[in-house]
Design an enzyme around this catalytic site. Structure first.
Site, PDB file in Angstrom:
ATOM      1  N   CYS A 111      -5.141   4.314  -1.017  1.00 19.19           N
ATOM      2  CA  CYS A 111      -6.483   3.769  -0.767  1.00 19.19           C
ATOM      3  C   CYS A 111      -7.178   4.525   0.360  1.00 19.19           C
ATOM      4  O   CYS A 111      -8.396   4.646   0.377  1.00 19.19           O
ATOM      5  CB  CYS A 111      -6.402   2.298  -0.383  1.00 19.19           C
ATOM      6  SG  CYS A 111      -5.848   1.276  -1.724  1.00 19.19           S
TER       7      CYS A 111
ATOM      8  N   ASP B 182       0.827  -1.198   0.000  1.00 22.50           N
ATOM      9  CA  ASP B 182       0.000   0.000   0.000  1.00 22.50           C
ATOM     10  C   ASP B 182       0.863   1.251   0.000  1.00 22.50           C
ATOM     11  O   ASP B 182       0.375   2.342   0.218  1.00 22.50           O
ATOM     12  CB  ASP B 182      -0.919   0.006   1.224  1.00 22.50           C
ATOM     13  CG  ASP B 182      -0.135  -0.019   2.529  1.00 22.50           C
ATOM     14  OD1 ASP B 182       1.112  -0.047   2.479  1.00 22.50           O
ATOM     15  OD2 ASP B 182      -0.758  -0.005   3.594  1.00 22.50           O
TER      16      ASP B 182
ATOM     17  N   CYS C   1      13.253   2.542 -13.806  1.00 15.51           N
ATOM     18  CA  CYS C   1      13.435   2.966 -15.200  1.00 15.51           C
ATOM     19  C   CYS C   1      12.193   3.748 -15.638  1.00 15.51           C
ATOM     20  O   CYS C   1      12.271   4.693 -16.412  1.00 15.51           O
ATOM     21  CB  CYS C   1      13.600   1.762 -16.119  1.00 15.51           C
ATOM     22  SG  CYS C   1      15.104   0.815 -15.896  1.00 15.51           S
TER      23      CYS C   1
HETATM   24 ZN    ZN Z   1      15.849   0.350 -13.805  1.00 20.91          ZN
END
Ligand code: ZN
Length: 360
Positions: free
Chosen positions: A190, A133, A176
């Site tokens: 949430c 979470d 990335c």
């Molecule tokens: Zn990466």
């Protein structure tokens, strides 16, 4: 009778073995896999349920929290009784899974996963499932997955929107795609934006599908995409990540593993002589954290009375109280540091921070 013959004769997995890329060989591989489900909230419950029924041989469940009545709306392994007894989620989930499939091994750990224990809990897994979470632990999982070469299935569900992405050995990782996870506006959680069970089940089903493809020996079938979904409209989008690996990525490119290098103690410290816990963001990651008090005030407004004082946001939670009913005061600084007043329980404070301040 061999195990395979026994499995075929009782027909337990017959329907899924009819799927051509599973068959008896894939089912055998599924039975030999060890999947760790990190977080037993809505996503973790649903994913663990699917994987247990599918015959994953070893399931490990990790969660630091206890069941509350507000969890039962969407966390499919829990009942009203679990909430009444405030059972630890990992243990309640393990008990339920034992009733669903007694032929698999299921272990439960009631603990706060952090940098210092992550390799103990996650090392040696065949695959990691994200039932979390909060962003911070997600990026810790991403560090572990890349460093250890273990596949990790990221999943998130807030409101009616969900996302799933596989982080596979040698391929693009979460950083990335999201290089500065704590930059910009606070991310909804949430607890601040709500969540519907339909959203969660769609996301967990997708996570479990990718996991089954990988552990059944069909790694090339795993879709190299960031999958996004809106449960209300039914719209889906798939962005290819097949060529998204970034040589300069702090995690998989430069292999600095900032989240794995953080200290657990630094993250939540009971303040000496005060009924308060200080939360300090993980080292390294702190450089990218910018908490805008005005934006955070808007996010927290439904949950308490908060005011901006200079570069700080201060206020009192309305719906969350300490054990015994005492009030919880929050002070949040622009670098992400926070003081949680009204408690000396670092895990409670850390959980509150992740739930309400979330991606900030
Ligand atoms: Zn990466």
């Amino acid at each position: 009778m061999s195990d395979d013959a026994a499995a075929q004769s009782d027909g337990r997995y017959h329907r899924q073995q009819l799927i051509p890329w599973i068959g008896t060989g894939g089912q055998r591989s599924i039975g030999q896999a060890h999947v760790v489900v990190v977080g037993c909230g809505a996503l973790g419950c649903a994913a663990a349920d699917i994987l247990a029924r599918s015959g994953v041989g070893r399931l490990t469940l990790i969660d630091r929290d206890v069941v509350e009545l507000s969890n039962v709306q969407r966390q499919t392994l829990f009942t009203e009784r679990d909430a009444r007894e405030r059972r630890p989620k990992a243990e309640a989930a393990r008990a339920r899974i034992g009733e669903i499939n007694s032929t698999i091994e299921c272990r439960a750990w009631v603990d706060h996963l952090c940098a210092e224990n992550a390799l103990d809990y996650l090392g040696g897994a065949t695959l990691l499932i994200d039932g979390l979470d909060n962003l911070r632990t997600r990026f810790l999982l991403n560090d572990v997955a890349v460093q250890q070469g273990v596949p990790y299935i990221y999943g998130g569900a807030v409101g009616t929107e969900g996302r799933v992405m596989p982080v596979l050995p040698g391929e693009a990782c979460l950083r990335c795609i999201f290089p500065e996870p704590f930059a910009g506006a606070p991310q909804p959680t949430c607890d601040t934006a709500g969540v519907l069970m339909s959203t969660v089940l769609a996301v967990a089903a997708r996570q479990a599908m990718l996991a089954l493809q990988w552990i059944s020996g069909n790694s090339q079938q795993v879709s190299r995409t960031l999958w996004s979904f809106d449960a209300a409209s039914g719209r889906t989008a798939m962005a290819s990540i097949g060529h998204a690996r970034d040589a300069q990525c702090a995690c998989c490119g430069r292999r600095t593993f900032e989240f794995l290098g953080a200290s657990c103690e630094e993250q939540a410290t009971v303040l000496c002589g005060r009924n308060a816990v200080q939360i300090v963001p993980a080292k390294g990651a702190a450089a990218t954290i910018r908490c805008d008090p005005q934006l955070l005030q808007a996010t927290l407004a439904p949950h308490g009375n908060f005011e901006v004082h200079g570069s700080r946001l201060v206020g009192t939670m309305r719906e969350v109280t300490a054990v015994g009913g005492g009030r919880i005061d929050l002070t949040i600084f622009s670098d992400g540091r926070a003081i949680v007043g009204g408690t000396t329980d670092p895990i409670f404070a850390r959980t509150l921070y992740d739930r309400f301040i979330g991606g900030c």
